[in-house]
Structures are given as C-alpha cells and as structure tokens.
Design a protein around this motif. Structure first.
Motif, PDB file in Angstrom:
ATOM      1  N   GLY A  51       0.639  -1.318  -0.041  1.00 24.16           N
ATOM      2  CA  GLY A  51       0.096  -0.022  -0.056  1.00 24.16           C
ATOM      3  C   GLY A  51       0.685   1.227   0.137  1.00 24.16           C
ATOM      4  O   GLY A  51       0.058   2.298   0.313  1.00 24.16           O
ATOM      5  N   LYS A  52       1.908   1.072  -0.101  1.00 18.11           N
ATOM      6  CA  LYS A  52       3.045   2.206  -0.303  1.00 18.11           C
ATOM      7  C   LYS A  52       3.819   2.541  -1.461  1.00 18.11           C
ATOM      8  O   LYS A  52       4.395   1.521  -1.785  1.00 18.11           O
ATOM      9  N   THR A  53       3.863   3.738  -1.831  1.00 16.12           N
ATOM     10  CA  THR A  53       4.546   3.686  -3.029  1.00 16.12           C
ATOM     11  C   THR A  53       6.102   4.058  -2.872  1.00 16.12           C
ATOM     12  O   THR A  53       6.509   4.486  -1.670  1.00 16.12           O
ATOM     13  N   GLY A  54       6.917   3.497  -3.734  1.00 23.78           N
ATOM     14  CA  GLY A  54       8.429   3.786  -3.410  1.00 23.78           C
ATOM     15  C   GLY A  54       9.176   2.825  -2.206  1.00 23.78           C
ATOM     16  O   GLY A  54      10.167   3.171  -1.931  1.00 23.78           O
ATOM     17  N   ASN A  55       8.069   1.764  -2.025  1.00 23.07           N
ATOM     18  CA  ASN A  55       8.692   0.862  -0.706  1.00 23.07           C
ATOM     19  C   ASN A  55       8.770  -0.350  -1.645  1.00 23.07           C
ATOM     20  O   ASN A  55       8.242  -1.468  -1.236  1.00 23.07           O
ATOM     21  N   LEU A  56       9.743  -0.710  -2.613  1.00 19.85           N
ATOM     22  CA  LEU A  56       9.897  -1.961  -3.357  1.00 19.85           C
ATOM     23  C   LEU A  56      10.640  -2.862  -2.754  1.00 19.85           C
ATOM     24  O   LEU A  56      10.038  -4.076  -2.438  1.00 19.85           O
ATOM     25  N   GLY A  57      11.352  -2.651  -1.687  1.00 16.22           N
ATOM     26  CA  GLY A  57      12.297  -3.493  -0.782  1.00 16.22           C
ATOM     27  C   GLY A  57      12.662  -4.644  -1.860  1.00 16.22           C
ATOM     28  O   GLY A  57      13.482  -4.541  -2.778  1.00 16.22           O
ATOM     29  N   ASP A  58      12.611  -6.057  -0.972  1.00 14.48           N
ATOM     30  CA  ASP A  58      12.984  -7.114  -1.666  1.00 14.48           C
ATOM     31  C   ASP A  58      12.135  -8.008  -2.454  1.00 14.48           C
ATOM     32  O   ASP A  58      12.224  -8.641  -3.372  1.00 14.48           O
ATOM     33  N   LYS A  59      10.895  -7.586  -2.331  1.00 14.39           N
ATOM     34  CA  LYS A  59       9.729  -7.979  -3.011  1.00 14.39           C
ATOM     35  C   LYS A  59       9.564  -7.727  -4.770  1.00 14.39           C
ATOM     36  O   LYS A  59       9.170  -8.399  -5.534  1.00 14.39           O
ATOM     37  N   VAL A  60      10.008  -6.703  -5.141  1.00 19.46           N
ATOM     38  CA  VAL A  60      10.149  -6.222  -6.490  1.00 19.46           C
ATOM     39  C   VAL A  60      11.269  -5.498  -6.702  1.00 19.46           C
ATOM     40  O   VAL A  60      11.933  -5.034  -6.039  1.00 19.46           O
ATOM     41  N   THR A  61      11.727  -6.081  -7.988  1.00 23.59           N
ATOM     42  CA  THR A  61      13.133  -5.708  -8.456  1.00 23.59           C
ATOM     43  C   THR A  61      12.700  -5.257  -9.967  1.00 23.59           C
ATOM     44  O   THR A  61      11.948  -5.621 -10.709  1.00 23.59           O
ATOM     45  N   ILE A  62      13.372  -4.052 -10.472  1.00 22.82           N
ATOM     46  CA  ILE A  62      13.355  -3.351 -11.465  1.00 22.82           C
ATOM     47  C   ILE A  62      14.705  -3.175 -12.219  1.00 22.82           C
ATOM     48  O   ILE A  62      15.419  -2.642 -11.510  1.00 22.82           O
ATOM     49  N   THR A  63      14.744  -3.642 -13.559  1.00 20.18           N
ATOM     50  CA  THR A  63      16.137  -3.847 -14.223  1.00 20.18           C
ATOM     51  C   THR A  63      15.805  -3.193 -15.411  1.00 20.18           C
ATOM     52  O   THR A  63      14.821  -3.462 -15.884  1.00 20.18           O
ATOM     53  N   ARG A  64      16.922  -2.569 -15.975  1.00 14.93           N
ATOM     54  CA  ARG A  64      16.854  -2.091 -17.298  1.00 14.93           C
ATOM     55  C   ARG A  64      18.089  -2.519 -18.098  1.00 14.93           C
ATOM     56  O   ARG A  64      18.847  -2.352 -17.682  1.00 14.93           O
ATOM     57  N   GLU A  65      17.770  -2.992 -19.469  1.00 14.53           N
ATOM     58  CA  GLU A  65      18.916  -3.426 -20.274  1.00 14.53           C
ATOM     59  C   GLU A  65      18.301  -2.966 -21.509  1.00 14.53           C
ATOM     60  O   GLU A  65      17.695  -3.265 -22.289  1.00 14.53           O
ATOM     61  N   LYS A  66      19.217  -1.663 -21.929  1.00 19.34           N
ATOM     62  CA  LYS A  66      19.050  -1.045 -23.092  1.00 19.34           C
ATOM     63  C   LYS A  66      17.561  -0.505 -23.341  1.00 19.34           C
ATOM     64  O   LYS A  66      17.156   0.365 -22.703  1.00 19.34           O
ATOM     65  N   SER A  67      16.767  -1.007 -24.062  1.00 22.28           N
ATOM     66  CA  SER A  67      15.373  -0.763 -24.328  1.00 22.28           C
ATOM     67  C   SER A  67      14.463  -1.380 -23.641  1.00 22.28           C
ATOM     68  O   SER A  67      13.356  -1.528 -24.006  1.00 22.28           O
ATOM     69  N   LYS A  68      14.651  -2.381 -22.930  1.00 19.19           N
ATOM     70  CA  LYS A  68      13.665  -3.455 -22.060  1.00 19.19           C
ATOM     71  C   LYS A  68      13.906  -3.193 -20.806  1.00 19.19           C
ATOM     72  O   LYS A  68      14.822  -3.188 -20.055  1.00 19.19           O
ATOM     73  N   ILE A  69      12.672  -3.262 -20.024  1.00 27.40           N
ATOM     74  CA  ILE A  69      12.628  -2.929 -18.694  1.00 27.40           C
ATOM     75  C   ILE A  69      11.994  -4.459 -18.171  1.00 27.40           C
ATOM     76  O   ILE A  69      10.864  -4.748 -18.697  1.00 27.40           O
ATOM     77  N   HIS A  70      12.697  -4.901 -16.994  1.00 31.78           N
ATOM     78  CA  HIS A  70      12.120  -6.171 -16.625  1.00 31.78           C
ATOM     79  C   HIS A  70      11.729  -5.843 -15.002  1.00 31.78           C
ATOM     80  O   HIS A  70      12.449  -5.270 -14.033  1.00 31.78           O
ATOM     81  N   VAL A  71      10.419  -6.268 -14.764  1.00 31.74           N
ATOM     82  CA  VAL A  71       9.921  -6.118 -13.355  1.00 31.74           C
ATOM     83  C   VAL A  71       9.701  -7.517 -12.897  1.00 31.74           C
ATOM     84  O   VAL A  71       8.894  -8.259 -13.491  1.00 31.74           O
ATOM     85  N   SER A  72      10.204  -7.772 -11.719  1.00 29.04           N
ATOM     86  CA  SER A  72      10.131  -9.124 -10.944  1.00 29.04           C
ATOM     87  C   SER A  72       9.553  -8.962  -9.762  1.00 29.04           C
ATOM     88  O   SER A  72       9.630  -8.105  -8.929  1.00 29.04           O
ATOM     89  N   ALA A  73       8.311  -9.521  -9.379  1.00 35.34           N
ATOM     90  CA  ALA A  73       7.583  -9.519  -8.441  1.00 35.34           C
ATOM     91  C   ALA A  73       7.345 -10.865  -7.521  1.00 35.34           C
ATOM     92  O   ALA A  73       7.132 -11.870  -8.278  1.00 35.34           O
ATOM     93  N   GLU A  74       7.435 -10.950  -6.307  1.00 37.50           N
ATOM     94  CA  GLU A  74       7.353 -11.995  -5.383  1.00 37.50           C
ATOM     95  C   GLU A  74       5.776 -12.110  -4.830  1.00 37.50           C
ATOM     96  O   GLU A  74       5.526 -10.802  -4.262  1.00 37.50           O
ATOM     97  N   GLY A  75       5.212 -12.858  -5.065  1.00 38.65           N
ATOM     98  CA  GLY A  75       3.597 -12.864  -4.562  1.00 38.65           C
ATOM     99  C   GLY A  75       2.773 -12.042  -5.359  1.00 38.65           C
ATOM    100  O   GLY A  75       3.041 -11.879  -6.601  1.00 38.65           O
ATOM    101  N   ALA A  76       1.523 -11.701  -4.652  1.00 35.02           N
ATOM    102  CA  ALA A  76       0.650 -11.213  -5.504  1.00 35.02           C
ATOM    103  C   ALA A  76       1.025  -9.677  -5.872  1.00 35.02           C
ATOM    104  O   ALA A  76       1.526  -9.051  -5.231  1.00 35.02           O
ATOM    105  N   PHE A  77       0.740  -9.253  -7.213  1.00 31.74           N
ATOM    106  CA  PHE A  77       1.214  -8.145  -7.804  1.00 31.74           C
ATOM    107  C   PHE A  77      -0.335  -7.442  -8.616  1.00 31.74           C
ATOM    108  O   PHE A  77      -0.574  -8.163  -9.415  1.00 31.74           O
ATOM    109  N   SER A  78      -0.747  -6.585  -8.015  1.00 27.43           N
ATOM    110  CA  SER A  78      -1.732  -5.927  -8.712  1.00 27.43           C
ATOM    111  C   SER A  78      -1.386  -5.241 -10.300  1.00 27.43           C
ATOM    112  O   SER A  78      -0.328  -4.874 -10.232  1.00 27.43           O
ATOM    113  N   LYS A  79      -2.512  -5.103 -10.939  1.00 30.65           N
ATOM    114  CA  LYS A  79      -2.321  -4.669 -12.301  1.00 30.65           C
ATOM    115  C   LYS A  79      -2.488  -3.441 -12.458  1.00 30.65           C
ATOM    116  O   LYS A  79      -3.325  -2.759 -12.031  1.00 30.65           O
TER     117      LYS A  79
END
Length: 79
Positions: A51-79
C-alpha cells in the motif's frame, strides 16, 4: 486490448509465486516518445508494495537493459 511489447511470465517456486514482466520500449525510444530511463524511474515511483509507493524492498526488482525493462515481483502483484 493487449499492450504491444508487454509480456508476462510466471515462474512457480513451491508456494511463492514469482511474476516477471517485460516491457519493450524499442519503438517508442526510436520515435523519441519516451526514454527507457524515464519509464524505469516512473515504475520505481509508482509501484506500490504493501500500500505504499517507493517501498519496493526485496519483493519487487526493476532492471533495465538498453530498451527493455524487466519487473520481477514475489507474491501477489496488482495490475
């Protein structure tokens, strides 16, 4: 309507569920519509964890490779 360039992969590890999203920004970057680094910054500031923005912690990781962005999330992730 599906979004072009957005792919979802689900990898199951026991009881934990790892969701992987890939956003391909090649065409918008070529047309100077958006920069991948700006979209990466947007994801970091807008994705909510517990319920808080900017609080990614270890549950969500965001990586960027040139023009692709990868988002990995553990558990439930709302769209």
């Amino acid at each position: 309507m599906p979004i072009k360039g957005l792919k979802k992969k689900v990898v199951a590890k026991g009881k934990k569920q790892l969701l992987k999203f890939t956003v391909d920004c090649q065409q918008p970057a070529d047309d100077d519509i958006i920069e991948p680094k700006d979209l990466d910054k947007f994801f970091n500031s807008r994705i909510k964890v517990d319920g808080k923005t900017g609080n990614l912690g270890d549950k969500v990781t965001i990586t960027r490779e040139k023009s692709k962005i990868h988002v990995s999330a553990e558990g439930a992730f709302s769209k």
